[in-house]
Design a protein around this motif. Structure first.
Motif, PDB file in Angstrom:
ATOM      1  N   ARG A   1      16.108   0.091 -15.187  1.00 40.59           N
ATOM      2  CA  ARG A   1      15.514  -0.635 -16.309  1.00 40.59           C
ATOM      3  C   ARG A   1      14.696   0.282 -17.198  1.00 40.59           C
ATOM      4  NH1 ARG A   1      11.916  -4.449 -13.946  1.00 40.59           N
ATOM      5  NH2 ARG A   1      12.262  -3.329 -12.052  1.00 40.59           N
TER       6      ARG A   1
ATOM      7  N   ARG B   1      -2.083   7.728 -11.891  1.00 36.62           N
ATOM      8  CA  ARG B   1      -1.016   7.427 -10.939  1.00 36.62           C
ATOM      9  C   ARG B   1      -0.219   6.191 -11.356  1.00 36.62           C
ATOM     10  NH1 ARG B   1      -0.894   5.891  -6.102  1.00 36.62           N
ATOM     11  NH2 ARG B   1      -3.008   5.102  -6.031  1.00 36.62           N
TER      12      ARG B   1
ATOM     13  N   GLU C   1       2.113   7.302 -13.939  1.00 32.65           N
ATOM     14  CA  GLU C   1       3.179   8.092 -13.322  1.00 32.65           C
ATOM     15  C   GLU C   1       4.170   7.180 -12.596  1.00 32.65           C
ATOM     16  OE1 GLU C   1       4.554  11.609 -13.448  1.00 32.65           O
ATOM     17  OE2 GLU C   1       2.421  11.373 -13.943  1.00 32.65           O
ATOM     18  N   HIS C   2       3.632   6.282 -11.796  1.00 32.84           N
ATOM     19  CA  HIS C   2       4.435   5.421 -10.935  1.00 32.84           C
ATOM     20  C   HIS C   2       5.410   4.577 -11.764  1.00 32.84           C
ATOM     21  CE1 HIS C   2       4.877   3.521  -6.930  1.00 32.84           C
ATOM     22  NE2 HIS C   2       5.157   2.428  -7.607  1.00 32.84           N
ATOM     23  N   PHE C   3       4.922   4.038 -12.863  1.00 37.41           N
ATOM     24  CA  PHE C   3       5.776   3.168 -13.681  1.00 37.41           C
ATOM     25  C   PHE C   3       6.352   3.907 -14.885  1.00 37.41           C
ATOM     26  CE2 PHE C   3       2.923   0.150 -11.462  1.00 37.41           C
ATOM     27  CZ  PHE C   3       3.896  -0.551 -10.780  1.00 37.41           C
TER      28      PHE C   3
ATOM     29  N   ARG D   1       3.927  -9.221  -4.767  1.00 36.07           N
ATOM     30  CA  ARG D   1       2.727  -8.459  -5.126  1.00 36.07           C
ATOM     31  C   ARG D   1       3.024  -7.135  -5.789  1.00 36.07           C
ATOM     32  NH1 ARG D   1      -1.816 -10.302  -3.148  1.00 36.07           N
ATOM     33  NH2 ARG D   1      -2.433  -9.445  -5.142  1.00 36.07           N
ATOM     34  N   TYR D   2       4.233  -6.627  -5.609  1.00 34.90           N
ATOM     35  CA  TYR D   2       4.539  -5.289  -6.115  1.00 34.90           C
ATOM     36  C   TYR D   2       5.881  -5.324  -6.836  1.00 34.90           C
ATOM     37  CZ  TYR D   2       6.177  -0.467  -6.022  1.00 34.90           C
ATOM     38  OH  TYR D   2       6.691   0.757  -6.375  1.00 34.90           O
ATOM     39  N   PRO D   3       5.926  -4.864  -8.101  1.00 31.77           N
ATOM     40  CA  PRO D   3       7.187  -4.906  -8.844  1.00 31.77           C
ATOM     41  C   PRO D   3       8.109  -3.769  -8.405  1.00 31.77           C
ATOM     42  CG  PRO D   3       5.447  -4.033 -10.235  1.00 31.77           C
ATOM     43  CD  PRO D   3       4.818  -4.314  -8.916  1.00 31.77           C
TER      44      PRO D   3
ATOM     45  N   ALA E   1       2.910   1.630  -3.295  1.00 33.35           N
ATOM     46  CA  ALA E   1       2.102   2.055  -4.435  1.00 33.35           C
ATOM     47  C   ALA E   1       1.667   3.509  -4.304  1.00 33.35           C
ATOM     48  CB  ALA E   1       0.887   1.149  -4.587  1.00 33.35           C
TER      49      ALA E   1
ATOM     50  N   PRO F   1       5.274   8.336  -5.554  1.00 35.66           N
ATOM     51  CA  PRO F   1       5.100   8.793  -6.945  1.00 35.66           C
ATOM     52  C   PRO F   1       5.828   7.939  -7.975  1.00 35.66           C
ATOM     53  CG  PRO F   1       6.475  10.321  -5.680  1.00 35.66           C
ATOM     54  CD  PRO F   1       5.903   9.347  -4.699  1.00 35.66           C
ATOM     55  N   ARG F   2       6.918   7.281  -7.559  1.00 32.89           N
ATOM     56  CA  ARG F   2       7.650   6.452  -8.523  1.00 32.89           C
ATOM     57  C   ARG F   2       7.873   5.065  -7.956  1.00 32.89           C
ATOM     58  NH1 ARG F   2      10.417  11.352  -9.636  1.00 32.89           N
ATOM     59  NH2 ARG F   2      11.895  10.939  -7.962  1.00 32.89           N
ATOM     60  N   GLN F   3       8.237   4.141  -8.838  1.00 36.23           N
ATOM     61  CA  GLN F   3       8.525   2.762  -8.436  1.00 36.23           C
ATOM     62  C   GLN F   3       9.588   2.776  -7.338  1.00 36.23           C
ATOM     63  OE1 GLN F   3       9.288   0.733 -12.070  1.00 36.23           O
ATOM     64  NE2 GLN F   3       8.878  -1.278 -11.200  1.00 36.23           N
TER      65      GLN F   3
ATOM     66  N   LYS G   1       3.333  -1.367 -19.395  1.00 34.59           N
ATOM     67  CA  LYS G   1       4.060  -1.657 -18.161  1.00 34.59           C
ATOM     68  C   LYS G   1       4.646  -3.070 -18.197  1.00 34.59           C
ATOM     69  CE  LYS G   1       3.959  -3.248 -13.856  1.00 34.59           C
ATOM     70  NZ  LYS G   1       3.636  -4.620 -13.713  1.00 34.59           N
TER      71      LYS G   1
ATOM     72  N   ASP H   1      -0.740  -5.895  -9.234  1.00 33.80           N
ATOM     73  CA  ASP H   1       0.533  -5.467  -8.639  1.00 33.80           C
ATOM     74  C   ASP H   1       0.550  -3.983  -8.311  1.00 33.80           C
ATOM     75  OD1 ASP H   1       0.461  -4.580 -11.194  1.00 33.80           O
ATOM     76  OD2 ASP H   1       2.410  -5.375 -11.803  1.00 33.80           O
ATOM     77  N   PHE H   2      -0.612  -3.345  -8.321  1.00 36.06           N
ATOM     78  CA  PHE H   2      -0.654  -1.920  -7.982  1.00 36.06           C
ATOM     79  C   PHE H   2      -2.013  -1.636  -7.335  1.00 36.06           C
ATOM     80  CE2 PHE H   2      -1.067   2.673  -9.018  1.00 36.06           C
ATOM     81  CZ  PHE H   2       0.117   3.109  -8.458  1.00 36.06           C
ATOM     82  N   PRO H   3      -2.146  -1.968  -6.037  1.00 37.81           N
ATOM     83  CA  PRO H   3      -3.462  -1.867  -5.411  1.00 37.81           C
ATOM     84  C   PRO H   3      -3.960  -0.432  -5.293  1.00 37.81           C
ATOM     85  CG  PRO H   3      -1.779  -2.270  -3.761  1.00 37.81           C
ATOM     86  CD  PRO H   3      -1.101  -2.391  -5.094  1.00 37.81           C
ATOM     87  N   MET H   4      -5.266  -0.283  -5.325  1.00 34.62           N
ATOM     88  CA  MET H   4      -5.862   1.016  -5.003  1.00 34.62           C
ATOM     89  C   MET H   4      -5.693   1.257  -3.513  1.00 34.62           C
ATOM     90  SD  MET H   4      -9.393   0.978  -7.122  1.00 34.62           S
ATOM     91  CE  MET H   4      -9.420   0.678  -8.885  1.00 34.62           C
ATOM     92  N   PRO H   5      -5.674   2.531  -3.078  1.00 38.23           N
ATOM     93  CA  PRO H   5      -5.555   2.799  -1.636  1.00 38.23           C
ATOM     94  C   PRO H   5      -6.635   2.055  -0.866  1.00 38.23           C
ATOM     95  CG  PRO H   5      -5.421   4.829  -2.895  1.00 38.23           C
ATOM     96  CD  PRO H   5      -5.782   3.761  -3.878  1.00 38.23           C
TER      97      PRO H   5
ATOM     98  N   GLN I   1       0.828  -1.206   0.000  1.00 45.32           N
ATOM     99  CA  GLN I   1       0.000   0.000   0.000  1.00 45.32           C
ATOM    100  C   GLN I   1       0.860   1.253   0.000  1.00 45.32           C
ATOM    101  OE1 GLN I   1      -3.434   1.007   0.212  1.00 45.32           O
ATOM    102  NE2 GLN I   1      -3.773  -0.972  -0.745  1.00 45.32           N
TER     103      GLN I   1
ATOM    104  N   ARG J   1       6.208   8.267 -21.130  1.00 42.03           N
ATOM    105  CA  ARG J   1       7.252   8.527 -22.117  1.00 42.03           C
ATOM    106  C   ARG J   1       7.178   7.573 -23.299  1.00 42.03           C
ATOM    107  NH1 ARG J   1      12.166   5.417 -20.818  1.00 42.03           N
ATOM    108  NH2 ARG J   1      11.540   3.890 -19.252  1.00 42.03           N
ATOM    109  N   HIS J   2       6.385   6.508 -23.182  1.00 43.42           N
ATOM    110  CA  HIS J   2       6.238   5.583 -24.300  1.00 43.42           C
ATOM    111  C   HIS J   2       5.040   5.928 -25.186  1.00 43.42           C
ATOM    112  CE1 HIS J   2       9.177   2.855 -22.515  1.00 43.42           C
ATOM    113  NE2 HIS J   2       8.573   3.057 -21.368  1.00 43.42           N
TER     114      HIS J   2
ATOM    115  N   THR K   1       7.519  -3.406 -20.927  1.00 44.48           N
ATOM    116  CA  THR K   1       8.788  -2.779 -20.529  1.00 44.48           C
ATOM    117  C   THR K   1       9.402  -3.558 -19.371  1.00 44.48           C
ATOM    118  OG1 THR K   1       7.545  -1.208 -19.188  1.00 44.48           O
ATOM    119  CG2 THR K   1       8.280  -0.445 -21.316  1.00 44.48           C
ATOM    120  N   GLU K   2       8.553  -4.059 -18.476  1.00 43.37           N
ATOM    121  CA  GLU K   2       9.072  -4.845 -17.356  1.00 43.37           C
ATOM    122  C   GLU K   2       9.798  -6.098 -17.854  1.00 43.37           C
ATOM    123  OE1 GLU K   2       6.561  -4.813 -13.746  1.00 43.37           O
ATOM    124  OE2 GLU K   2       6.643  -6.986 -13.969  1.00 43.37           O
TER     125      GLU K   2
ATOM    126  N   THR L   1      13.735   2.856 -27.089  1.00 43.62           N
ATOM    127  CA  THR L   1      12.566   3.429 -26.436  1.00 43.62           C
ATOM    128  C   THR L   1      11.992   4.473 -27.368  1.00 43.62           C
ATOM    129  OG1 THR L   1      13.823   5.159 -25.405  1.00 43.62           O
ATOM    130  CG2 THR L   1      13.588   3.130 -24.159  1.00 43.62           C
TER     131      THR L   1
END
Lengths: 271, 468
Positions: A270, B117, B120-122, A121-123, A97, A100-102, B47, B95-99, A94, B126-127, B50-51, B3
Motif C-alpha cells: 500500500r 521511529r 520510520e516504521h510507517f 491495536r496495530y496496523p 512496533a 523497523p518497518r510495518q 500515516k 496503534d503504535f505503543p511506546m516500549p 510491542q 518520503r511524503h 496514507t492508510e 505520492t
C-alpha cells in the motif's frame, strides 16, 4: 467499508499490561531489499522454537526478515501464570512496533486469535492466520471428541494435553514428533479459559489483507471453524491436505510457508 | 495513487493548467492531501491519510520530524529536563505503543526518538518536503486549496500547488505569549520567555523570578529551587498541584480507572481532595492562596516536586508582578523583590499566519478559531486542524483520532455523500462546542479539553459518519 472503531479504552489506559522480558528469535537476510518483516506468533503450548525449526530460516533465505516471539509464560520468555489474551496481544504489538518497518503478523493456532486481537491495536502490513483456533464451544467439543482425556481437564481450568495425532501428519518421523511433543508447554489458565469464553476480536485497524492457511486433516481445528475464521476476513482458507495442526513442524512444512511468502510477494504494497 | 515522489513531474505536466487569482501558475496535485507540519500531529495525519489510501504532501519548515519535541528546532519549547506530564498509555499513539520498559513519564529525547521511529516504521518521510514553509493557504474552486510554499527563510521562488484537502498541524506551542508589564523595558535585569529557557545552568547562582503557574512555570521554579540562589514563583491565581504518583500509580492512570468504573466527577474530586489532604495537606501553610476552584476544573498541574521545594523554603510563592522598575519588581501585594532574572512561563498563542482567520471562524477580534471538535471549520469540508487542543492528558491520541476521522470523512465524500452532508451540517451547528466539563474560562483555557469528553465526542462523530 463500515466498521465501528473503538476509541475509549479507559481500562487499558488505567491498568496497562505489566512489562516482561520476551524472547524474540530472528533470522534476517544478508541483503535488505525493503521487504516487510514477518513476526511469527506461536499458539498455546508452543514457543518461538516452533518457527525457528524450519520457517524462520526459510523466510530469511527468501529475503524476508523473520522474527518469532515467545509470548509471556512460554519457554524463553518470563513466566506469567496469570497471563490473559490481552497480555498476549500486548506482547505481539510491542514486538511488532519495535521492528523497523510495518510488520506482517503470522499467528498459528490460538496464536492466530492473539494476532486477531493484536490487529485491532496495530496496523499490520498484512496478516496470516495458520490453522487459526478462534475458540468457542465448537472447537472445545471437537477436541473433546478426538482427545477426551487430554481435553476434559482443560474445560475445568486444568491442563490441556494434545496428542501426536492431533498435531502432526503421518509422514513426520516418530523421533521428530517425540522431540517436538517433549517441548510443548502449558498455556496460562486464564488465557485458556478466555479461548473458550473470551470476547470476539475487534475489527482490524488499517484494513490489512489477511490470508488463512490450514489443513483439512487438522485434528484440532474442525473444518467449519477454519472456514468461519477465513470468512471473518472475507477470504477462503488455503488448504494443505495430509498435514496435522502444526503446519510449521510437519514433514511437508515447506509448502505452507512457500504459499505464504508467494502471497506476500504478490500482494501489492500500500501507500 | 499520487505520492510525493512524482511531485516534480506532475508540476511540469500541469503548470500551464491553472492560475491563481494573482496570475501565478498552479500545479494540480489531484487527490493528494496537503499536511502542514511534520510534528506529532502532522506525522499521524500523514500515516492515517496514507492508510486510508490518500496521497500526501507534507511541508515541514525544519529539516527533521518531531516538531516541538525536536529540541534542535528553533521553535521547540523543550528544555533539557522536560519530561512528560501524562503517563505513557495516554501519550502514545493508540496503534503504535511506546516500549513497555520505558519509564512511566519518558524524557523529551525519548519522545523524539519515538516520533522518529514512528516515521520510520510507517515510511512517512518520503511524503515530507523538509526545509519548506507554507506561505499561504487559499480556498480554490470545488472545495480545493491552493497552497503556496517556499524554502524556509524565504529563499528561492514561491510555488503554488492545488490540493484536494488540507490538514493544518503547525503546532501551538511556539509563538510566545508575553504579558505587557509596565516598566518592563526599563528593567535592568535579564527577562526571558520560557521558550528561550534551555538549561538549568541559565539559572545557576542567580536570584530568579518565575512568572506563571502552568506546568512549564512549575518545572522551571523547581529547577530554580535546585540551582538559583533565590527563587520567587509568581502566580496570578492559585492551583491544585497534583503529584505524579498517587496510590503507587501514575495519577492519570488512577483517574482513568475511576473513569472506567464510571465514578462520578464529584466523587473523584472528593477523592482527590482527600488524597491531597492526606499527603501534602493545606497548601496555604506554604503561603499559597487557597484555590478558588475545585480539582479537575483547570488544566491540571502535575508536579510532585513543587510542594517539596515550597516545604524546604527553596521556592517563595508571591502574587503576580504589577510593575517593573530598573532594579526591582513590584508585586500585587505591594511588596518589592529584586530578581536578576525573570522567566515568563506565560504560555503560547496559536498562530496561523498563512491563512485568512475568517476561514477558521475567527472574525479577527478575539484571535480564537471557532471549530467543531476543535478541528473542523464550518463551510470548509476539506480543511481540518490537527492538534489544536490543550488536553488534560496526552495529545497524540487526540490528534490520531482527529486525523482518522478526517481521513474517513474525505473517503466518505466519494462513497457516501449523504453522510458527509450530515457531518457538514453538524460542523456548522456545533462549531465552538467545548469538551472540558465545567472548566474555568480563562484566556489559556479556551481550547482546553477533557480527554474523555473529547474522545467520546470524536467517537460519536465517527460512528455517525459511518453508521449504516
Amino acid at each position: 467499508m463500515t466498521q465501528q472503531v473503538r476509541i475509549m479504552r479507559g481500562w487499558e489506559w488505567g491498568r496497562p499490561v505489566r512489562p516482561v522480558r520476551r524472547e524474540v528469535l530472528d533470522a534476517v537476510p544478508g541483503l535488505d531489499d525493503g521487504r516487510p518483516p514477518l513476526l511469527f506468533v506461536p499458539g498455546f503450548g508452543h514457543g518461538a522454537w516452533a518457527f525457528a525449526e524450519h520457517w524462520l530460516g526459510h523466510a530469511a533465505a527468501r529475503g524476508f526478515p523473520a522474527h518469532a516471539l515467545s509470548l509471556r509464560g512460554q519457554p524463553g520468555s518470563d513466566p506469567a501464570p496469570e497471563a490473559t489474551l490481552r497480555a498476549y496481544a500486548h506482547d505481539v504489538v510491542q514486538v511488532a512496533a519495535s521492528l523497523p518497518r510495518q510488520a506482517v503478523l503470522v499467528g498459528h493456532g490460538a496464536g492466530a486469535l492473539v494476532v486477531a486481537h493484536a490487529l485491532a491495536r496495530y496496523p499490520a502490513r498484512a496478516a496470516v492466520l495458520v490453522a487459526p483456533v478462534f475458540g468457542g464451544w465448537g472447537t472445545a467439543l471437537a477436541a473433546l471428541r478426538r482427545n477426551p482425556l487430554g481435553t476434559l481437564p482443560a474445560l475445568f481450568g486444568g491442563r490441556l494435553r494434545v496428542s501426536r495425532a492431533q498435531l502432526f501428519g503421518r509422514e513426520l518421523p516418530g523421533e521428530d514428533a517425540r522431540r517436538h511433543l517433549a517441548r510443548l508447554g502449558h498455556p496460562a489458565r486464564r488465557a485458556q479459559w478466555q479461548l473458550l469464553f473470551g470476547r470476539e476480536p475487534e475489527p482490524a485497524v488499517g484494513d490489512p489483507p489477511v490470508l488463512v492457511l490450514g489443513s483439512p486433516d487438522d485434528r484440532i481445528l474442525p473444518g467449519p471453524a477454519l472456514t468461519r475464521a477465513a470468512r471473518r476476513y472475507g477470504s477462503a482458507p488455503l488448504l494443505f491436505p495430509g498435514m496435522g495442526h502444526d503446519l510449521m513442524l510437519d514433514a511437508r512444512w515447506r509448502e505452507p510457508v512457500d504459499a505464504l511468502l508467494d502471497w506476500l510477494e504478490k500482494e501489492p504494497s500500500r501507500g | 495513487m499520487t505520492t510525493s515522489t512524482d511531485h516534480g513531474r506532475s508540476d511540469l505536466e500541469s503548470s500551464s493548467l491553472a492560475l491563481t487569482r494573482d496570475g501565478r501558475s498552479v500545479s494540480d496535485r489531484g487527490d493528494t492531501v496537503c499536511v502542514i507540519g511534520a510534528g506529532a500531529s502532522g506525522l499521524t495525519a500523514i500515516k492515517n491519510l496514507t492508510e486510508h489510501g490518500f496521497g500526501v504532501d507534507c511541508y515541514e519548515r525544519e529539516t527533521g520530524v518531531g516538531g516541538a519535541w525536536n529540541w534542535r528546532h528553533d521553535r521547540s519549547p523543550v528544555y533539557a529536563s522536560t519530561h512528560l506530564i501524562s503517563s505513557r498509555p495516554f501519550t502514545q499513539f493508540p496503534d503504535f505503543p511506546m516500549p513497555d520498559d520505558w519509564p512511566d513519564y519518558p524524557h523529551h529525547s525519548q519522545l523524539l526518538s519515538y516520533l522518529e521511529r514512528y516515521a520510520e516504521h510507517f515510511d512517512l518521510r518520503r511524503h515530507v518536503w523538509f526545509g519548506t514553509e507554507v506561505v499561504r493557504v487559499e480556498p480554490a474552486d470545488g472545495d480545493r486549496w491552493d497552497v503556496t510554499t517556499r524554502s524556509t527563510g524565504g529563499y528561492g521562488p514561491e510555488r503554488t500547488s492545488q490540493y484536494a484537502a488540507v490538514v493544518i498541524a503547525n503546532g501551538h506551542n511556539w509563538s510566545p505569549k508575553l504579558p505587557d508589564y509596565e516598566g518592563l523595558a526599563e528593567f535592568r535585569g535579564e527577562a526571558m520567555h520560557a521558550s528561550s529557557y534551555q538549561d538549568p545552568a541559565q539559572l545557576r547562582g542567580k536570584r530568579v523570578l518565575v512568572v506563571g503557574a502552568g506546568n512549564t512555570g512549575c518545572d522551571i521554579a523547581v529547577e530554580a529551587a535546585q540551582q538559583a540562589s533565590r527563587c520567587w514563583h509568581a502566580t496570578r491565581r492559585s492551583y491544585w498541584y497534583a503529584p505524579k504518583y498517587v496510590l503507587g500509580r501514575p495519577v492519570d492512570q488512577v483517574n482513568d480507572v475511576l473513569l472506567a468504573l464510571r465514578v462520578p466527577r464529584r466523587v473523584r474530586q472528593w477523592l482527590y481532595h482527600l488524597t491531597l489532604r492526606l499527603t501534602v495537606g493545606d497548601l496555604t501553610r506554604f503561603g499559597l492562596a487557597r484555590p478558588d476552584h475545585r480539582m479537575l476544573e483547570t488544566h491540571p498541574i502535575v508536579n510532585s516536586q513543587l510542594v517539596h521545594y515550597l516545604g524546604h523554603g527553596r521556592i517563595t510563592p508571591v502574587p503576580d508582578p504589577v510593575r517593573f522598575h530598573p532594579h526591582s519588581v513590584e508585586l500585587a501585594d505591594g511588596r518589592r523583590i529584586d530578581p536578576e532574572l525573570v522567566v515568563f512561563a506565560t504560555g503560547y498563542l496559536p498562530r496561523f499566519d498563512f491563512l485568512d482567520p475568517k476561514i477558521l471562524g475567527d472574525d479577527g477580534t478575539v484571535g480564537r478559531p471557532v471549530l467543531w471538535l476543535n478541528a473542523f471549520a464550518p463551510n470548509h469540508p476539506t480543511l481540518a486542524v490537527a492538534g489544536l487542543v490543550q488536553p488534560d492528558s496526552g495529545m497524540f491520541p487526540l490528534s490520531h483520532w482527529q486525523t482518522v476521522l478526517f481521513a474517513r470523512l474525505l473517503r466518505s465524500r466519494v462513497t457516501r455523500p449523504g453522510r458527509v452532508a450530515g457531518f457538514a451540517a453538524a460542523v456548522v451547528a456545533r462549531a465552538g462546542e467545548r469538551y472540558a466539563g465545567p472548566v474555568r474560562d480563562s484566556s489559556r483555557h479556551w481550547f482546553e479539553v477533557g480527554h474523555v469528553d473529547y474522545l467520546r465526542a470524536l467517537q460519536r462523530a465517527l460512528h455517525d459518519l459511518e453508521a449504516k
